[in-house]
Design a protein around this motif. Structure first.
Motif, PDB file in Angstrom:
ATOM      1  N   LEU A 163       0.825  -1.208   0.000  1.00  0.00           N
ATOM      2  CA  LEU A 163       0.000   0.000   0.000  1.00  0.00           C
ATOM      3  C   LEU A 163       0.864   1.264   0.000  1.00  0.00           C
ATOM      4  CD1 LEU A 163      -2.890  -0.982   2.449  1.00  0.00           C
ATOM      5  CD2 LEU A 163      -2.949  -0.866  -0.054  1.00  0.00           C
ATOM      6  N   LEU A 164       1.974   1.231   0.759  1.00  0.00           N
ATOM      7  CA  LEU A 164       2.881   2.377   0.758  1.00  0.00           C
ATOM      8  C   LEU A 164       3.489   2.596  -0.627  1.00  0.00           C
ATOM      9  CD1 LEU A 164       4.808   2.105   4.164  1.00  0.00           C
ATOM     10  CD2 LEU A 164       3.378   4.007   3.390  1.00  0.00           C
ATOM     11  N   GLY A 165       3.914   1.511  -1.249  1.00  0.00           N
ATOM     12  CA  GLY A 165       4.488   1.610  -2.591  1.00  0.00           C
ATOM     13  C   GLY A 165       3.472   2.144  -3.594  1.00  0.00           C
ATOM     14  N   ALA A 166       2.227   1.634  -3.496  1.00  0.00           N
ATOM     15  CA  ALA A 166       1.179   2.102  -4.407  1.00  0.00           C
ATOM     16  C   ALA A 166       0.869   3.581  -4.168  1.00  0.00           C
ATOM     17  CB  ALA A 166      -0.086   1.262  -4.204  1.00  0.00           C
ATOM     18  N   GLY A 167       0.798   3.976  -2.880  1.00  0.00           N
ATOM     19  CA  GLY A 167       0.516   5.364  -2.547  1.00  0.00           C
ATOM     20  C   GLY A 167       1.583   6.308  -3.068  1.00  0.00           C
ATOM     21  N   LEU A 168       2.842   5.910  -2.952  1.00  0.00           N
ATOM     22  CA  LEU A 168       3.934   6.749  -3.451  1.00  0.00           C
ATOM     23  C   LEU A 168       3.914   6.848  -4.972  1.00  0.00           C
ATOM     24  CD1 LEU A 168       6.990   5.874  -1.178  1.00  0.00           C
ATOM     25  CD2 LEU A 168       5.904   8.100  -1.464  1.00  0.00           C
ATOM     26  N   ALA A 169       3.550   5.747  -5.629  1.00  0.00           N
ATOM     27  CA  ALA A 169       3.474   5.770  -7.092  1.00  0.00           C
ATOM     28  C   ALA A 169       2.416   6.765  -7.553  1.00  0.00           C
ATOM     29  CB  ALA A 169       3.165   4.379  -7.622  1.00  0.00           C
ATOM     30  N   VAL A 170       1.284   6.780  -6.853  1.00  0.00           N
ATOM     31  CA  VAL A 170       0.214   7.721  -7.195  1.00  0.00           C
ATOM     32  C   VAL A 170       0.637   9.156  -6.881  1.00  0.00           C
ATOM     33  CG1 VAL A 170      -2.149   8.442  -6.628  1.00  0.00           C
ATOM     34  CG2 VAL A 170      -1.611   6.002  -6.892  1.00  0.00           C
ATOM     35  N   ALA A 171       1.280   9.342  -5.712  1.00  0.00           N
ATOM     36  CA  ALA A 171       1.614  10.697  -5.250  1.00  0.00           C
ATOM     37  C   ALA A 171       2.815  11.297  -5.967  1.00  0.00           C
ATOM     38  CB  ALA A 171       1.870  10.669  -3.742  1.00  0.00           C
ATOM     39  N   THR A 172       3.836  10.496  -6.228  1.00  0.00           N
ATOM     40  CA  THR A 172       5.085  11.062  -6.761  1.00  0.00           C
ATOM     41  C   THR A 172       5.332  10.744  -8.235  1.00  0.00           C
ATOM     42  OG1 THR A 172       6.421   9.125  -6.112  1.00  0.00           O
ATOM     43  CG2 THR A 172       6.130  10.873  -4.463  1.00  0.00           C
ATOM     44  N   GLN A 173       4.750   9.654  -8.742  1.00  0.00           N
ATOM     45  CA  GLN A 173       5.004   9.279 -10.132  1.00  0.00           C
ATOM     46  C   GLN A 173       3.854   9.667 -11.059  1.00  0.00           C
ATOM     47  OE1 GLN A 173       8.004   8.174 -10.633  1.00  0.00           O
ATOM     48  NE2 GLN A 173       8.521   7.718  -8.510  1.00  0.00           N
ATOM     49  N   GLY A 174       2.742  10.170 -10.482  1.00  0.00           N
ATOM     50  CA  GLY A 174       1.613  10.582 -11.320  1.00  0.00           C
ATOM     51  C   GLY A 174       0.817   9.429 -11.884  1.00  0.00           C
ATOM     52  N   VAL A 175       0.858   8.261 -11.228  1.00  0.00           N
ATOM     53  CA  VAL A 175       0.114   7.098 -11.699  1.00  0.00           C
ATOM     54  C   VAL A 175      -1.344   7.213 -11.257  1.00  0.00           C
ATOM     55  CG1 VAL A 175      -0.091   4.585 -11.570  1.00  0.00           C
ATOM     56  CG2 VAL A 175       2.168   5.654 -11.604  1.00  0.00           C
ATOM     57  N   ALA A 176      -2.275   6.970 -12.161  1.00  0.00           N
ATOM     58  CA  ALA A 176      -3.694   7.004 -11.816  1.00  0.00           C
ATOM     59  C   ALA A 176      -4.035   5.819 -10.919  1.00  0.00           C
ATOM     60  CB  ALA A 176      -4.547   6.976 -13.079  1.00  0.00           C
ATOM     61  N   GLY A 178      -6.640   3.882 -10.837  1.00  0.00           N
ATOM     62  CA  GLY A 178      -7.122   2.723 -11.586  1.00  0.00           C
ATOM     63  C   GLY A 178      -5.986   1.954 -12.236  1.00  0.00           C
ATOM     64  N   ASP A 179      -5.012   2.703 -12.791  1.00  0.00           N
ATOM     65  CA  ASP A 179      -3.847   2.048 -13.395  1.00  0.00           C
ATOM     66  C   ASP A 179      -3.035   1.295 -12.344  1.00  0.00           C
ATOM     67  OD1 ASP A 179      -4.485   2.996 -15.895  1.00  0.00           O
ATOM     68  OD2 ASP A 179      -3.209   4.776 -15.726  1.00  0.00           O
ATOM     69  N   MET A 180      -2.943   1.895 -11.153  1.00  0.00           N
ATOM     70  CA  MET A 180      -2.187   1.237 -10.086  1.00  0.00           C
ATOM     71  C   MET A 180      -2.809  -0.105  -9.709  1.00  0.00           C
ATOM     72  SD  MET A 180       0.156   0.760  -7.967  1.00  0.00           S
ATOM     73  CE  MET A 180       1.061   2.178  -8.566  1.00  0.00           C
ATOM     74  N   MET A 181      -4.132  -0.162  -9.652  1.00  0.00           N
ATOM     75  CA  MET A 181      -4.803  -1.430  -9.337  1.00  0.00           C
ATOM     76  C   MET A 181      -4.495  -2.476 -10.405  1.00  0.00           C
ATOM     77  SD  MET A 181      -6.146  -0.749  -6.485  1.00  0.00           S
ATOM     78  CE  MET A 181      -7.133  -2.212  -6.242  1.00  0.00           C
ATOM     79  N   ASN A 182      -4.462  -2.042 -11.664  1.00  0.00           N
ATOM     80  CA  ASN A 182      -4.122  -2.976 -12.747  1.00  0.00           C
ATOM     81  C   ASN A 182      -2.673  -3.447 -12.636  1.00  0.00           C
ATOM     82  OD1 ASN A 182      -6.582  -3.107 -14.129  1.00  0.00           O
ATOM     83  ND2 ASN A 182      -6.181  -1.177 -15.210  1.00  0.00           N
ATOM     84  N   TYR A 183      -1.764  -2.523 -12.289  1.00  0.00           N
ATOM     85  CA  TYR A 183      -0.354  -2.900 -12.137  1.00  0.00           C
ATOM     86  C   TYR A 183      -0.193  -3.941 -11.031  1.00  0.00           C
ATOM     87  CZ  TYR A 183       0.640   1.348 -14.851  1.00  0.00           C
ATOM     88  OH  TYR A 183       0.676   2.310 -15.817  1.00  0.00           O
ATOM     89  N   MET A 184      -0.901  -3.739  -9.911  1.00  0.00           N
ATOM     90  CA  MET A 184      -0.778  -4.666  -8.789  1.00  0.00           C
ATOM     91  C   MET A 184      -1.308  -6.048  -9.151  1.00  0.00           C
ATOM     92  SD  MET A 184      -1.783  -2.131  -5.623  1.00  0.00           S
ATOM     93  CE  MET A 184      -1.249  -3.225  -4.314  1.00  0.00           C
ATOM     94  N   ASN A 185      -2.261  -6.099 -10.072  1.00  0.00           N
ATOM     95  CA  ASN A 185      -2.819  -7.393 -10.461  1.00  0.00           C
ATOM     96  C   ASN A 185      -2.049  -8.026 -11.613  1.00  0.00           C
ATOM     97  OD1 ASN A 185      -4.641  -9.569 -10.513  1.00  0.00           O
ATOM     98  ND2 ASN A 185      -5.957  -8.554 -11.995  1.00  0.00           N
ATOM     99  N   TYR A 186      -1.823  -7.239 -12.683  1.00  0.00           N
ATOM    100  CA  TYR A 186      -1.236  -7.809 -13.893  1.00  0.00           C
ATOM    101  C   TYR A 186       0.252  -7.501 -14.069  1.00  0.00           C
ATOM    102  CZ  TYR A 186      -6.136  -8.426 -15.163  1.00  0.00           C
ATOM    103  OH  TYR A 186      -7.459  -8.792 -15.171  1.00  0.00           O
ATOM    104  N   GLY A 187       0.777  -6.568 -13.277  1.00  0.00           N
ATOM    105  CA  GLY A 187       2.172  -6.193 -13.430  1.00  0.00           C
ATOM    106  C   GLY A 187       2.319  -4.893 -14.201  1.00  0.00           C
ATOM    107  N   TYR A 188       3.479  -4.271 -14.057  1.00  0.00           N
ATOM    108  CA  TYR A 188       3.745  -2.978 -14.700  1.00  0.00           C
ATOM    109  C   TYR A 188       4.473  -3.189 -16.024  1.00  0.00           C
ATOM    110  CZ  TYR A 188       5.812   1.622 -15.501  1.00  0.00           C
ATOM    111  OH  TYR A 188       6.192   2.823 -16.054  1.00  0.00           O
ATOM    112  N   VAL A 189       4.070  -2.440 -17.027  1.00  0.00           N
ATOM    113  CA  VAL A 189       4.735  -2.471 -18.333  1.00  0.00           C
ATOM    114  C   VAL A 189       5.360  -1.099 -18.582  1.00  0.00           C
ATOM    115  CG1 VAL A 189       4.480  -2.803 -20.809  1.00  0.00           C
ATOM    116  CG2 VAL A 189       3.110  -4.177 -19.220  1.00  0.00           C
TER     117      VAL A 189
END
Length: 378
Positions: A163-176, A178-189
């Motif tokens: 959750l911390l990693g996901a939160g930082l990705a949204v806050a500092t990397q500009g990840v949406a 919804g996209d973050m939920m997909n990354y956590m399930n299917y992986g990041y491309v």
């Protein structure tokens, strides 16, 4: 990075990365790939680099509270997770120290003459241009280490770190979100356009680990069938003389796990089947579960990368592009750890019995049909 200290550094960095991620495979596929590329530029043989990367990666994997193999070994041996980790430091710790010293002295022969740092520069530039990198990004791994040290529940540590990693990705990397939920399930491309960066970062997700989880379910089911049909009990009885004392039991356990690794091609099966088979013998000798679980990892987990036709060996060969036959002799931690486990057994040191150490629990006591109902209810 001074080329003389490259191999030494690779071991330490991969050990730390594997500790906080809980996965030697993820570490090899990210940090390992980077080290292979940088090492080639520094004119260091890929087999040496692969051996250093895998040695560090399997150390962190073995002692991480968020590692699947660590949790599996503790569960199979009926040991408390943190008792299991504490016990493993007695074998894996010395093995890591020896490995670091070996790579430190081996690395002295490389002076960096003719080194090509273009791949390193390409990686760094690609990351700087496409991602926000700063001290904040160290928060998730730091929190995982602190929580693990404080013996917080392993599942809670995994959830909090994620959750911390996901939160930082949204806050500092500009990840949406919804996209973050997909990354956590299917992986990041990664689509930076920089091949070195994209190959480094495109991976992960729950689905990538599902085959490992399903294999664990199948292995546990098979182990349960063998146990409840008393097949393991019969096999153990045939080994009676070999496992009648701690020395014979642990040495037999080590070689049984090695053989299972070779024939089943899976470290998970090599943990489950011998582990469940020898638990009654450990219980009979009043040896603590953390010794049994430690032996499962000292023999099964660490040797998995050395089996070219096994899941571990095939994976490392695929991501590092180095043959297991080539890196086998340089993966010092995988060779040294089982030897230390056997030496401890021969000299009967660090083989704790009930009452000798303040472990959280001992084995689950088996119930028999002739026990009084009142006792079973109690």
């Amino acid at each position: 990075m001074n080329p003389s200290y490259f191999l030494f550094t690779a071991v330490i960095v991969c050990a730390v990365a594997s500790l906080v991620t809980g996965s030697s495979w993820t570490t090899a596929a990210t940090f390992g790939v980077a080290f292979i590329g940088i090492g080639s530029g520094l004119d260091i043989p890929p087999a040496m680099t692969a051996g250093a990367v895998i040695s560090g990666a399997i150390f962190g994997d073995k002692i991480s509270p968020v590692s699947d193999s660590t949790n599996l070994a503790a569960g199979v041996a009926e040991a408390n997770l943190f008792d299991h980790i504490r016990s493993m430091f007695y074998t894996t710790g010395p093995a890591l120290i020896i490995t670091i010293f070996l790579f430190f002295f081996i690395g002295m022969q490389f002076d960096g003459e003719g080194a090509d740092i273009s791949r390193t520069a390409e990686l760094l530039e690609g990351i700087r241009e496409n991602f926000s990198v700063g001290l904040l990004t160290f928060i998730p791994p730091l929190v995982v280490v602190v929580l693990a040290y404080r013996r917080i529940n392993a599942l809670a540590v995994m959830v909090i770190g994620s959750l911390l990693g996901a939160g930082l990705a949204v806050a500092t990397q500009g990840v949406a979100l919804g996209d973050m939920m997909n990354y956590m399930n299917y992986g990041y491309v990664s689509e930076t356009g920089v091949e070195a960066v994209d190959s480094l970062l495109s991976r992960g997700g729950l689905q990538e680990m599902m085959w490992t989880i399903s294999l664990g379910f199948i292995g546990l089911s098979l182990g349960g069938l063998l146990e409840k049909t008393r097949m393991l009990e019969v096999i153990l009885e045939k080994m009676g003389k070999l496992v009648s004392n701690s020395r014979g039991l642990i040495i037999t356990h080590v070689f049984s796990s090695l053989a299972t690794n070779l024939f089943s091609a899976s470290q998970y099966i090599a943990i489950i089947i011998p582990g469940r088979m020898f638990v009654p013998a450990y219980r009979k000798l009043k040896i603590l579960p953390s010794v049994c679980s430690r032996t499962c990892e000292d023999s099964a987990t660490v040797t998995s990368p050395l089996v070219p036709w096994g899941l571990g060996g095939a994976y490392y060969m695929g991501v590092l592009d180095v043959s297991a036959w080539d890196y086998m002799g340089w993966t010092f931690l995988a060779i040294i750890t089982p030897i230390i486990a056997i030496l401890y057994a021969l000299f009967n040191v660090f083989i704790w019995r009930e009452g000798e150490r303040n472990d959280v629990n001992t084995y689950n006591q088996p119930h028999t049909d002739n026990q009084p109902q009142a006792e079973l209810a109690k």
